[in-house]
Design a protein around this motif. Structure first.
Motif, PDB file in Angstrom:
ATOM      1  N   PRO A  33     -90.237 -21.706-119.205  1.00  0.00           N
ATOM      2  CA  PRO A  33     -91.199 -22.674-118.664  1.00  0.00           C
ATOM      3  C   PRO A  33     -92.586 -22.432-119.258  1.00  0.00           C
ATOM      4  CG  PRO A  33     -90.226 -21.344-116.909  1.00  0.00           C
ATOM      5  CD  PRO A  33     -89.739 -20.793-118.196  1.00  0.00           C
ATOM      6  N   MET A  34     -93.308 -23.507-119.506  1.00  0.00           N
ATOM      7  CA  MET A  34     -94.638 -23.416-120.109  1.00  0.00           C
ATOM      8  C   MET A  34     -95.733 -23.600-119.061  1.00  0.00           C
ATOM      9  SD  MET A  34     -94.458 -22.987-123.341  1.00  0.00           S
ATOM     10  CE  MET A  34     -93.297 -23.003-124.661  1.00  0.00           C
ATOM     11  N   VAL A  35     -95.467 -24.467-118.090  1.00  0.00           N
ATOM     12  CA  VAL A  35     -96.495 -24.832-117.113  1.00  0.00           C
ATOM     13  C   VAL A  35     -95.958 -24.535-115.717  1.00  0.00           C
ATOM     14  CG1 VAL A  35     -97.814 -26.766-116.206  1.00  0.00           C
ATOM     15  CG2 VAL A  35     -97.302 -26.673-118.608  1.00  0.00           C
ATOM     16  N   PHE A  36     -96.795 -23.965-114.867  1.00  0.00           N
ATOM     17  CA  PHE A  36     -96.372 -23.662-113.502  1.00  0.00           C
ATOM     18  C   PHE A  36     -97.221 -24.458-112.514  1.00  0.00           C
ATOM     19  CE2 PHE A  36     -95.119 -20.145-116.062  1.00  0.00           C
ATOM     20  CZ  PHE A  36     -93.873 -19.799-115.563  1.00  0.00           C
ATOM     21  N   ALA A  37     -96.579 -24.972-111.476  1.00  0.00           N
ATOM     22  CA  ALA A  37     -97.330 -25.667-110.425  1.00  0.00           C
ATOM     23  C   ALA A  37     -96.582 -25.482-109.116  1.00  0.00           C
ATOM     24  CB  ALA A  37     -97.462 -27.149-110.750  1.00  0.00           C
ATOM     25  N   GLY A  38     -97.317 -25.550-108.015  1.00  0.00           N
ATOM     26  CA  GLY A  38     -96.667 -25.446-106.701  1.00  0.00           C
ATOM     27  C   GLY A  38     -96.279 -26.841-106.234  1.00  0.00           C
ATOM     28  N   ILE A  39     -95.072 -26.980-105.697  1.00  0.00           N
ATOM     29  CA  ILE A  39     -94.659 -28.259-105.098  1.00  0.00           C
ATOM     30  C   ILE A  39     -94.410 -27.992-103.619  1.00  0.00           C
ATOM     31  CG2 ILE A  39     -92.749 -29.918-104.966  1.00  0.00           C
ATOM     32  CD1 ILE A  39     -92.693 -30.085-107.911  1.00  0.00           C
ATOM     33  N   TYR A  40     -95.108 -28.731-102.769  1.00  0.00           N
ATOM     34  CA  TYR A  40     -95.025 -28.516-101.320  1.00  0.00           C
ATOM     35  C   TYR A  40     -94.640 -29.813-100.633  1.00  0.00           C
ATOM     36  CZ  TYR A  40     -97.519 -24.154-102.105  1.00  0.00           C
ATOM     37  OH  TYR A  40     -97.867 -22.905-102.534  1.00  0.00           O
ATOM     38  N   PRO A  41     -93.828 -29.747 -99.563  1.00  0.00           N
ATOM     39  CA  PRO A  41     -93.552 -30.980 -98.806  1.00  0.00           C
ATOM     40  C   PRO A  41     -94.801 -31.373 -98.024  1.00  0.00           C
ATOM     41  CG  PRO A  41     -92.503 -29.084 -97.763  1.00  0.00           C
ATOM     42  CD  PRO A  41     -93.143 -28.569 -99.010  1.00  0.00           C
ATOM     43  N   THR A  95     -91.627 -36.915-100.304  1.00  0.00           N
ATOM     44  CA  THR A  95     -93.036 -37.051-100.694  1.00  0.00           C
ATOM     45  C   THR A  95     -93.595 -35.652-100.808  1.00  0.00           C
ATOM     46  OG1 THR A  95     -92.943 -38.723 -98.986  1.00  0.00           O
ATOM     47  CG2 THR A  95     -94.964 -38.575-100.226  1.00  0.00           C
ATOM     48  N   VAL A  96     -94.143 -35.319-101.981  1.00  0.00           N
ATOM     49  CA  VAL A  96     -94.578 -33.933-102.205  1.00  0.00           C
ATOM     50  C   VAL A  96     -96.036 -33.878-102.662  1.00  0.00           C
ATOM     51  CG1 VAL A  96     -92.286 -33.032-102.744  1.00  0.00           C
ATOM     52  CG2 VAL A  96     -93.669 -33.990-104.570  1.00  0.00           C
ATOM     53  N   ILE A  97     -96.638 -32.708-102.464  1.00  0.00           N
ATOM     54  CA  ILE A  97     -97.987 -32.438-102.975  1.00  0.00           C
ATOM     55  C   ILE A  97     -97.833 -31.435-104.114  1.00  0.00           C
ATOM     56  CG2 ILE A  97    -100.179 -31.304-102.448  1.00  0.00           C
ATOM     57  CD1 ILE A  97     -99.907 -32.273 -99.585  1.00  0.00           C
ATOM     58  N   THR A  98     -98.477 -31.714-105.246  1.00  0.00           N
ATOM     59  CA  THR A  98     -98.420 -30.790-106.385  1.00  0.00           C
ATOM     60  C   THR A  98     -99.757 -30.106-106.539  1.00  0.00           C
ATOM     61  OG1 THR A  98     -97.060 -32.472-107.414  1.00  0.00           O
ATOM     62  CG2 THR A  98     -97.675 -30.639-108.778  1.00  0.00           C
ATOM     63  N   THR A  99     -99.757 -28.790-106.697  1.00  0.00           N
ATOM     64  CA  THR A  99    -101.042 -28.082-106.865  1.00  0.00           C
ATOM     65  C   THR A  99    -101.462 -28.110-108.333  1.00  0.00           C
ATOM     66  OG1 THR A  99     -99.973 -25.970-107.265  1.00  0.00           O
ATOM     67  CG2 THR A  99    -100.468 -26.516-104.981  1.00  0.00           C
ATOM     68  N   VAL A 100    -102.624 -27.549-108.608  1.00  0.00           N
ATOM     69  CA  VAL A 100    -103.160 -27.539-109.976  1.00  0.00           C
ATOM     70  C   VAL A 100    -102.205 -26.760-110.876  1.00  0.00           C
ATOM     71  CG1 VAL A 100    -105.143 -26.913-111.396  1.00  0.00           C
ATOM     72  CG2 VAL A 100    -105.462 -27.453-108.993  1.00  0.00           C
ATOM     73  N   PRO A 101    -101.707 -27.361-111.962  1.00  0.00           N
ATOM     74  CA  PRO A 101    -100.801 -26.623-112.843  1.00  0.00           C
ATOM     75  C   PRO A 101    -101.540 -25.516-113.589  1.00  0.00           C
ATOM     76  CG  PRO A 101    -100.693 -28.975-113.244  1.00  0.00           C
ATOM     77  CD  PRO A 101    -101.879 -28.739-112.392  1.00  0.00           C
ATOM     78  N   ASN A 102    -100.847 -24.426-113.877  1.00  0.00           N
ATOM     79  CA  ASN A 102    -101.434 -23.381-114.709  1.00  0.00           C
ATOM     80  C   ASN A 102    -100.320 -22.721-115.502  1.00  0.00           C
ATOM     81  OD1 ASN A 102    -100.136 -22.087-112.647  1.00  0.00           O
ATOM     82  ND2 ASN A 102    -101.659 -20.495-112.395  1.00  0.00           N
ATOM     83  N   VAL A 103    -100.669 -21.781-116.378  1.00  0.00           N
ATOM     84  CA  VAL A 103     -99.637 -21.105-117.165  1.00  0.00           C
ATOM     85  C   VAL A 103     -99.494 -19.672-116.644  1.00  0.00           C
ATOM     86  CG1 VAL A 103    -100.111 -22.529-119.172  1.00  0.00           C
ATOM     87  CG2 VAL A 103    -101.247 -20.340-118.968  1.00  0.00           C
ATOM     88  N   SER A 104     -98.555 -18.945-117.229  1.00  0.00           N
ATOM     89  CA  SER A 104     -98.251 -17.600-116.741  1.00  0.00           C
ATOM     90  C   SER A 104     -99.040 -16.566-117.551  1.00  0.00           C
ATOM     91  CB  SER A 104     -96.755 -17.376-116.928  1.00  0.00           C
ATOM     92  OG  SER A 104     -96.379 -16.192-116.371  1.00  0.00           O
ATOM     93  N   TYR A 105     -99.824 -15.728-116.864  1.00  0.00           N
ATOM     94  CA  TYR A 105    -100.630 -14.702-117.551  1.00  0.00           C
ATOM     95  C   TYR A 105    -100.073 -13.320-117.258  1.00  0.00           C
ATOM     96  CZ  TYR A 105    -104.076 -18.477-117.693  1.00  0.00           C
ATOM     97  OH  TYR A 105    -104.709 -19.671-117.902  1.00  0.00           O
TER      98      TYR A 105
END
Length: 598
Positions: free
Chosen positions: A292-300, A361-371
């Protein structure tokens, strides 16, 4: 077996793969005139609306050549860089590939990267020059480009037009004559490769496989090697436009299998199917694990839907093996999942599919990468940071590393300057510049992955007027100066809006974030300060002004102190309200952070 051919179609976005697949299906009589429609294999509404292929689609055709019946198994693949994992899986199930190149646009970045994928797997490449009927086409020049790229002769390139049907018979002939028949031993015990699967709510998981050795019969007792579980093959068959049940699928052929599995976790793409009584000893080397290149949180949106979201994600993962997710929790949003995607388009598609196919219906947080972070206590042990909240205390931090990519951009020579300045603005370092022709240039950059996550692709298309094509591959980690920027609302940190940013960009992005949030957060009965902070240091602030009742309206004339008394009383009330009040963040605010340059 000598009359079976397995092949896929690979190309850059919009070079006409799906249209070519439509023409091949109608030429072989695999679809009737009544069933014909544009983008026939793209079964999702989302694919039709956007005009892109998201999933690989397998279908079988029958064709008679020189009096002999041939079975052709075709896999149509996506062209976008975010879905390259689908392409790698399709290639593993084939012996040959049609490399489609647009006669107007010539060779693009994704054409080259898909070609290398196919060559690594020793596939026979058949070059097809598509869209030769376009007024802007330059077939001679593009044919020369293909000859240079592949090292073939100009006669081997098949000129075609998927729209008008030119060259379709020549393509079918080339598939039969140039692509080798599958090799395999029919008498050995069953060995089949799973290259895709899909969830059917009525019949459980449908598994798509390619038989390498032996054969699979209806009712056979089979075993999945990765999980070690055994099942009965309730139904096997071939993938025509609708599934066609068969008694047996023989060596070299492609088909589907239904075993009545209801649990999505029990099937792994890339696994080997074998006979339960006399299993094969050698497991097929599957595909590389998805990175995976991009990570984001998916919340209900509603925390009670957490379990439902989990089962939806598992079903979606069957259909899209490049989705990776693990549970996590956030102070602002409750329980949800940290998901890994191959890019921003992939993230957008997953979110859309969850809403359409599973009514989530979901909320997506700010995407980021893995450090990776290293602390002073153990400077040799890396801590994986997928989420800004995983970052160790800044005082104990030794250094941080961020992932870099090698970006390949092919563009017209007129736009070299603007493309270069965009890449340098995104902290890119140019490593190579090659003129493919007098008009077209290939630029290679080393860039931090974090910089291309948000809006890089859109801005690249803007500065090059749509003429730049982009492809990337990871090249490892490098040291970086990163800081964690927190967003505070009314003095409370909102962990879902925190971001890890490069030190040089932190102030600008912090300022833009607070300005954007000020427009989106609805006004309350009290002032809401919106602050961006690095540790305890505030770097930007905006205030959402309170809704105020005009308390001085009833004072007409008289001493000023009467008015001041009323205003002071109101001020105290607002202050008390601010201490107990909490701020609801609308969903647009989470997404707006991605569009800071708009």
């Amino acid at each position: 077996m000598k009359n079976i051919r397995n092949f896929c179609i690979i190309a850059h976005i919009d070079h006409g793969k799906s249209t070519l697949a439509d023409r091949l299906l109608s030429a072989t009589g695999a679809v009737t005139e009544r069933e014909e429609q544009a983008q026939l294999l793209d079964s999702m509404d989302l694919e039709r609306e956007r005009g892109i292929t998201i999933k690989s689609h397998a279908i079988q055709m029958n064709y008679t050549h020189k009096g002999e019946e041939y079975i052709l198994n075709l896999i149509d693949t996506p062209g976008h860089v975010d879905f390259s994992y689908e392409v790698s899986r399709s290639i593993a199930a084939c012996e040959g590939a049609l490399l489609v190149v647009d006669a107007a646009q010539s060779i693009q970045a994704q054409t080259i990267s898909n070609l290398y994928l196919a060559l690594e797997n020793d596939l026979t490449i058949i070059p097809v020059l598509n869209k030769i009927d376009l007024p802007s086409a330059s077939p001679e020049e593009v044919t020369d480009d293909i000859v240079d790229l592949l090292g073939c002769t100009a006669e081997e390139v098949i000129p075609a037009s998927a729209k008008t049907g030119i060259g379709i018979i020549e393509i079918l002939t080339a598939v039969i004559e140039r692509i080798p028949a599958p090799t395999g031993v029919a008498d050995e015990s069953l060995q089949a490769l799973i290259f895709d699967s899909v969830y059917n709510p009525f019949r459980g998981v449908e598994t798509y496989f390619r038989v390498l050795n032996g054969s699979i019969k209806k009712g056979q007792h089979i075993k999945f090697m990765a999980t070690g579980k055994t099942y009965y093959a309730d139904e096997v068959g071939t993938l025509n436009l609708t599934q066609t049940p068969k008694k047996e699928i023989k060596t070299g052929d492609v088909g589907y299998l239904i075993t009545g599995i209801k649990e999505a976790k029990e099937i792994k793409v890339g696994d080997t199917i074998t006979d339960a009584k006399s299993p094969t000893t050698n497991v097929i080397e599957g595909f590389e694990d998805v990175k995976p290149m991009v990570f984001a949180g998916i919340y209900p949106v509603d925390t009670e839907d957490y379990e439902e979201l989990r089962s939806s994600m598992e079903k979606l993962q069957l259909n899209d093996a490049s989705l990776v997710f693990v549970p996590e929790s956030s102070a602002a949003l409750g329980f949800g999942f940290r998901c890994g995607f191959l890019g921003m388009l992939h993230l957008e598609i997953i979110q859309e599919r969850l809403e359409r196919e599973f009514d989530m219906t979901v909320i997506t947080t700010v995407p980021n990468v893995s450090y990776k972070a290293y602390t002073n206590r153990n400077p040799d042990t890396a801590i994986l940071v997928n989420n800004p909240s995983d970052l160790p205390d800044p005082s104990s931090l030794n250094r941080m590393e961020e992932p870099y990519i090698k970006a390949t951009i092919i563009t017209k020579s007129d736009f070299v300057g603007s493309v270069m300045s965009l890449c340098i603005e995104k902290r890119g370092q140019i490593t190579n510049q090659t003129y493919l022709t007098t008009e077209r240039v290939e630029l290679t950059f080393d860039m931090p992955l974090a910089e291309i996550v948000f809006d890089f692709y859109d801005r690249l298309k803007t500065v090059s007027k749509g003429y730049a094509s982009f492809d990337y591959a990871p090249i490892g980690l490098r040291d970086a100066k990163l800081v964690k920027v927190d967003v505070l609302l009314n003095g409370n940190i909102v962990d879902a809006l925190s971001a890890l940013l490069h030190q040089d960009n932190a102030y600008d992005i912090g300022k833009k974030m607070t300005e954007k949030l000020r427009q989106l957060i609805p006004r309350q009965q009290f002032d809401i300060p919106i602050q961006a902070a690095i540790g305890a240091k505030i770097i930007a602030r905006e205030t959402v002004k309170a809704l105020r009742k005009d308390v001085t309206a009833k004072c007409y004339g008289g001493d000023i102190s009467r008015k001041r008394k009323l205003l002071e009383k109101q001020k105290k009330g607002k202050k008390r309200m601010r201490q107990v009040g909490n701020v609801e963040i609308p969903q647009e605010a989470f997404m707006a952070v991605l569009k800071l340059n708009d």
